[in-house]
Design an enzyme around this catalytic site. Structure first.
Site, PDB file in Angstrom:
ATOM      1  N   ARG A 109       0.808  -1.231   0.000  1.00  0.00           N
ATOM      2  CA  ARG A 109       0.000   0.000   0.000  1.00  0.00           C
ATOM      3  C   ARG A 109       0.832   1.268   0.000  1.00  0.00           C
ATOM      4  O   ARG A 109       0.343   2.340   0.319  1.00  0.00           O
ATOM      5  CB  ARG A 109      -1.014  -0.034   1.145  1.00  0.00           C
ATOM      6  CG  ARG A 109      -2.022  -1.128   0.914  1.00  0.00           C
ATOM      7  CD  ARG A 109      -3.163  -1.252   1.875  1.00  0.00           C
ATOM      8  NE  ARG A 109      -3.653  -2.611   1.685  1.00  0.00           N
ATOM      9  CZ  ARG A 109      -3.183  -3.662   2.343  1.00  0.00           C
ATOM     10  NH1 ARG A 109      -2.299  -3.518   3.297  1.00  0.00           N
ATOM     11  NH2 ARG A 109      -3.620  -4.870   2.047  1.00  0.00           N
ATOM     12  N   GLY A 170      -2.748 -12.672   9.872  1.00  0.00           N
ATOM     13  CA  GLY A 170      -3.941 -13.162  10.566  1.00  0.00           C
ATOM     14  C   GLY A 170      -4.432 -14.507  10.067  1.00  0.00           C
ATOM     15  O   GLY A 170      -5.151 -15.219  10.769  1.00  0.00           O
ATOM     16  N   GLU A 171      -4.042 -14.870   8.865  1.00  0.00           N
ATOM     17  CA  GLU A 171      -4.438 -16.171   8.314  1.00  0.00           C
ATOM     18  C   GLU A 171      -3.375 -17.236   8.620  1.00  0.00           C
ATOM     19  O   GLU A 171      -3.447 -18.369   8.151  1.00  0.00           O
ATOM     20  CB  GLU A 171      -4.655 -16.061   6.799  1.00  0.00           C
ATOM     21  CG  GLU A 171      -6.015 -15.471   6.434  1.00  0.00           C
ATOM     22  CD  GLU A 171      -6.264 -14.089   6.998  1.00  0.00           C
ATOM     23  OE1 GLU A 171      -5.521 -13.167   6.650  1.00  0.00           O
ATOM     24  OE2 GLU A 171      -7.198 -13.934   7.817  1.00  0.00           O
ATOM     25  N   ASN A 254      -8.594  -9.791  12.331  1.00  0.00           N
ATOM     26  CA  ASN A 254      -9.337 -10.943  12.842  1.00  0.00           C
ATOM     27  C   ASN A 254      -8.537 -11.735  13.870  1.00  0.00           C
ATOM     28  O   ASN A 254      -7.326 -11.829  13.786  1.00  0.00           O
ATOM     29  CB  ASN A 254      -9.728 -11.878  11.691  1.00  0.00           C
ATOM     30  CG  ASN A 254      -8.517 -12.443  10.967  1.00  0.00           C
ATOM     31  OD1 ASN A 254      -7.850 -11.737  10.221  1.00  0.00           O
ATOM     32  ND2 ASN A 254      -8.209 -13.709  11.176  1.00  0.00           N
ATOM     33  N   ASP A 296     -14.557 -13.217   9.941  1.00  0.00           N
ATOM     34  CA  ASP A 296     -13.340 -12.569   9.411  1.00  0.00           C
ATOM     35  C   ASP A 296     -13.558 -11.097   9.075  1.00  0.00           C
ATOM     36  O   ASP A 296     -13.093 -10.614   8.046  1.00  0.00           O
ATOM     37  CB  ASP A 296     -12.790 -13.314   8.179  1.00  0.00           C
ATOM     38  CG  ASP A 296     -11.459 -12.721   7.705  1.00  0.00           C
ATOM     39  OD1 ASP A 296     -10.628 -12.402   8.559  1.00  0.00           O
ATOM     40  OD2 ASP A 296     -11.282 -12.550   6.483  1.00  0.00           O
ATOM     41  N   TRP A 472     -12.750  -1.464  -5.159  1.00  0.00           N
ATOM     42  CA  TRP A 472     -11.545  -1.855  -4.393  1.00  0.00           C
ATOM     43  C   TRP A 472     -10.484  -0.762  -4.455  1.00  0.00           C
ATOM     44  O   TRP A 472      -9.312  -0.989  -4.155  1.00  0.00           O
ATOM     45  CB  TRP A 472     -11.000  -3.191  -4.930  1.00  0.00           C
ATOM     46  CG  TRP A 472     -10.413  -4.058  -3.867  1.00  0.00           C
ATOM     47  CD1 TRP A 472      -9.086  -4.182  -3.547  1.00  0.00           C
ATOM     48  CD2 TRP A 472     -11.112  -4.921  -2.963  1.00  0.00           C
ATOM     49  NE1 TRP A 472      -8.920  -5.066  -2.500  1.00  0.00           N
ATOM     50  CE2 TRP A 472     -10.155  -5.529  -2.135  1.00  0.00           C
ATOM     51  CE3 TRP A 472     -12.472  -5.238  -2.768  1.00  0.00           C
ATOM     52  CZ2 TRP A 472     -10.494  -6.443  -1.128  1.00  0.00           C
ATOM     53  CZ3 TRP A 472     -12.804  -6.137  -1.771  1.00  0.00           C
ATOM     54  CH2 TRP A 472     -11.824  -6.730  -0.981  1.00  0.00           C
TER      55      TRP A 472
HETATM   56  O1  LIG Z   1      -5.189 -10.760   8.750  1.00  0.00           O
HETATM   57  C1  LIG Z   1      -4.276 -10.397   8.017  1.00  0.00           C
HETATM   58  O2  LIG Z   1      -3.087 -10.389   8.351  1.00  0.00           O
HETATM   59  C2  LIG Z   1      -4.642  -9.901   6.657  1.00  0.00           C
HETATM   60  C3  LIG Z   1      -3.699  -9.321   5.829  1.00  0.00           C
HETATM   61  C4  LIG Z   1      -4.104  -8.801   4.571  1.00  0.00           C
HETATM   62  C5  LIG Z   1      -3.021  -8.174   3.784  1.00  0.00           C
HETATM   63  O3  LIG Z   1      -1.918  -8.056   4.335  1.00  0.00           O
HETATM   64  O4  LIG Z   1      -3.181  -7.778   2.641  1.00  0.00           O
HETATM   65  C6  LIG Z   1      -5.477  -8.882   4.208  1.00  0.00           C
HETATM   66  C7  LIG Z   1      -6.353  -9.498   5.142  1.00  0.00           C
HETATM   67  N1  LIG Z   1      -5.933  -9.993   6.324  1.00  0.00           N
HETATM   68  C8  LIG Z   1      -7.767  -9.580   4.904  1.00  0.00           C
HETATM   69  O5  LIG Z   1      -8.504 -10.114   5.746  1.00  0.00           O
HETATM   70  C9  LIG Z   1      -8.318  -9.002   3.743  1.00  0.00           C
HETATM   71  O6  LIG Z   1      -9.534  -8.965   3.555  1.00  0.00           O
HETATM   72  C10 LIG Z   1      -7.430  -8.428   2.792  1.00  0.00           C
HETATM   73  C11 LIG Z   1      -7.699  -7.821   1.575  1.00  0.00           C
HETATM   74  C12 LIG Z   1      -6.506  -7.419   1.094  1.00  0.00           C
HETATM   75  C13 LIG Z   1      -6.238  -6.719  -0.166  1.00  0.00           C
HETATM   76  O7  LIG Z   1      -5.160  -6.105  -0.236  1.00  0.00           O
HETATM   77  O8  LIG Z   1      -7.068  -6.760  -1.074  1.00  0.00           O
HETATM   78  N2  LIG Z   1      -5.520  -7.757   1.974  1.00  0.00           N
HETATM   79  C14 LIG Z   1      -6.065  -8.372   3.020  1.00  0.00           C
END
Ligand SMILES: O=C(O)c1cc(C(=O)O)c2c(n1)C(=O)C(=O)c1cc(C(=O)O)[nH]c1-2
Length: 578
Positions: A109, A170-171, A254, A296, A472
């Site tokens: 980002r 988080g995952e 989450n 989530d 988005w």
């Molecule tokens: O829990 C996390 O660590 C984590 C990290 C990220 C990420 O780093 O992009 C996303 C998510 N969760 C997530 O839940 C999510 O919906 C998400 C969308 C995106 C994206 O860039 O489109 N990243 C992430």
């Protein structure tokens, strides 16, 4: 940071991803207006050479534009005096084994600027300070370990003599944190976890939630045994800062795993808005939006700081559009909850947030049994939950116009079926524990998104433009009365801030998940955006996945996107020709 404060007051430049410390994404530039925006044309373009999801935006500092890419996180310094000629290029060497531990595409980002340095936080969690003039590394520090599932996608926030950085995972069952590093040396100043003992989450006896002290070990009390050690609460979103209050604001993600049965309790302080002292990291107040998450609904979306008239009084507010579908307005000094209303009528998992100060469930969402993914201590397959896991809004940041008093919010209009399953923890392996499928909100306009204007004083939608896909891309509001955003098909759109009327659109080479920014060069206003489809919504295209349940359920949900766009990596810069 004085340089950031000074430069963010100059609308000709764009030195933070968020536009300013308050995250308003509003520009005072007004050469481009509702009357002439239809004359916009492409002025110049730049290919980044990378073909996955391009989030964030370029920065402009003086006559130099800084452009970043997804993994491998190349940084280009482009000369605005010389048609974008490359002044320097920085290409980090990163181990590609980090890619499979990034949950939602290899996005980044973006960069930040302060004190003559450009800051990059790489996918592999290395934080690098680059000399803005030469691209030489001034210092670097490693913030986490991808072998344990720790990665980064977020920008950094320079505040005073520190840079603040978050972490993803988080995952993967990471115990996530925010860390402050010395802006000149990279030495760690403090680290604050989202979950764990008070000594790790930096809470003290003065830390409050909804006006009351949270008490000792408020996080530990809401987890069973050692579960907090793999508890998530990641910090991969946006940061804001109030220099008067000296507080930083952000949200946590989450709790891990996604299977709620495996982690009884409220799982504090996942899904929480934090206000922390910028110097010490100690939490002043917290507010947990989604206790014991079952869907989530990461709480990491941006916190927009704006002063607003509420109940006849000017309040220092913080406005946050959460994944869970509620638009929250809080007093950012005290953490008092002022407004919590649905910003999409499709939201069904909770009836409302309890606003009765005398109620035992004050401040909590009132969850609808039918849409819980856990009942009587057992996990259950649940259908028709709105919103889907990627929320009524994901990371794509909203904008606030002080001229209209409205918030401009890119939203998702997507629902899901959710099947939790038992998962065991192995470091560096997915710790997800649910299978999802996603679909457009039923009984609505058939599309998967809306672009809305929101009144945060009352918690009401003012206007709403339907979109075929989730929006988005981050919004930009301008003093010309024009609001810009991008779409997953690849359109840059301009709408009237007052009415939402579409005034202009242009189809860029790939889907837009980047954030629109604006600047002036030699007295002329430009609007710029990165194209390059991807992110969670575009993961099917970005990673070449076709199984509908792959990409944590997004591949099937957004399958139609491949009829409109393909991979790309391009900057498009617009202006009105003279
Ligand atoms: O829990 C996390 O660590 C984590 C990290 C990220 C990420 O780093 O992009 C996303 C998510 N969760 C997530 O839940 C999510 O919906 C998400 C969308 C995106 C994206 O860039 O489109 N990243 C992430």
């Amino acid at each position: 940071n004085d340089s950031v404060l000074k430069l963010t007051q100059d609308p000709n430049q764009w030195v933070l991803q968020t536009g300013d410390y308050a995250n308003t994404r509003h520009s005072k530039l007004k050469q481009i207006t509702t009357d002439n925006v239809n004359k916009l044309q492409v002025s110049w373009t730049f290919s980044t050479g990378v073909l996955r999801g391009h989030e964030g935006s370029p920065l402009v500092v003086g006559d130099i534009m800084y452009v970043h890419t997804p993994f491998p996180n190349i940084v280009y310094a482009l000369d605005l005096n010389n048609e974008g000629k490359i002044i320097w290029k920085y290409e980090p060497k990163q181990d590609p084994t980090v890619i499979p531990v990034m949950c939602c595409d290899t996005v980044n980002r973006g960069l930040a600027y302060a004190d003559g340095k450009v800051f990059l936080h790489q996918a592999d969690t290395k934080v690098v300070a680059l000399d803005a003039k030469t691209g030489k590394v001034a210092w670097s520090v490693v913030n986490g370990d991808p072998k344990k599932g720790e990665t980064n996608t977020a920008t950094v926030m320079p505040v005073k003599d520190k840079v603040l950085v978050g972490i993803s995972g988080g995952e993967f069952g990471v115990q996530c944190h925010v860390t402050a590093y010395d802006i000149n040396t990279g030495k760690q100043a403090w680290r604050a976890y989202s979950v764990g003992p008070d000594s790790q989450i930096l809470f003290d006896e003065k830390t409050t939630a909804l006006g009351k002290p949270v008490g000792k070990d408020s996080s530990l009390a809401t987890w069973q045994g050692d579960q907090w050690k793999t508890g998530g609460g990641c910090t991969w979103g946006w940061y804001s800062y109030d220099p008067q209050l000296n507080l930083i604001y952000y949200g946590s993600g989450n709790p891990s795993t996604w299977n709620p049965k495996q982690r009884p309790g409220d799982n504090k302080w996942s899904m929480t808005i934090f206000a922390r002292d910028a110097d010490t990291g100690v939490a002043k107040w917290v507010y947990q939006m989604t206790p014991h998450d079952q869907w989530d609904f990461d709480g990491i979306n941006e916190m927009i700081l704006a002063d607003q008239q509420i109940g006849g009084q000017t309040r220092p507010t913080l406005v946050h559009f959460d994944r869970n579908g509620f638009g929250y307005t809080l007093d950012r000094k005290t953490g008092e909850l002022l407004v919590a209303e649905k910003f999409d009528p499709a939201v069904n998992w909770a009836t409302k947030v309890d606003m009765d100060k005398n109620s035992p469930t004050y401040g909590r969402p009132l969850v609808v049994d039918k849409y819980s993914t856990e009942k009587n201590g057992e996990d259950v397959n649940t259908t028709g939950i709105c919103p889907a896991a990627l929320g009524t809004k994901d990371q794509q940041p909203a904008a606030f116009s002080p001229d209209t008093g409205l918030f401009y919010v890119p939203t998702n209009h997507v629902c899901m079926d959710y099947e939790p399953f038992r998962v065991s923890y192995t470091p560096g392996q997915p710790y997800v524990g649910a299978t999802l499928s996603m679909f457009p909100a039923p009984g609505s306009h058939g599309g998967m998104g809306n672009f809305i204007a929101w009144d945060a004083k009352q918690g009401k939608i003012v206007w709403s433009n339907p979109e075929q896909f989730s929006v988005w891309s981050g919004a930009l509001s301008t003093a010309g009365g024009v609001v810009f955003y991008g779409t997953l098909e690849g359109y840059l759109k301009a709408v009237d801030a007052k009415t939402g009327k579409e005034l202009y659109k242009f189809k860029t080479p790939s889907g837009i998940i980047g954030n629109v920014m604006t600047y002036t060069h030699k007295g002329k206003q430009y609007v710029a955006v990165l194209s390059g489809v991807g992110g969670w919504a575009g993961i099917g295209l970005a990673a070449g996945l076709t199984d509908p349940n792959a990409g944590l359920g997004a591949v099937g949900g957004y399958a139609a996107l491949s009829n409109y766009t393909a991979l790309g990596g391009q900057l498009t810069v617009f202006a009105i020709p003279q």
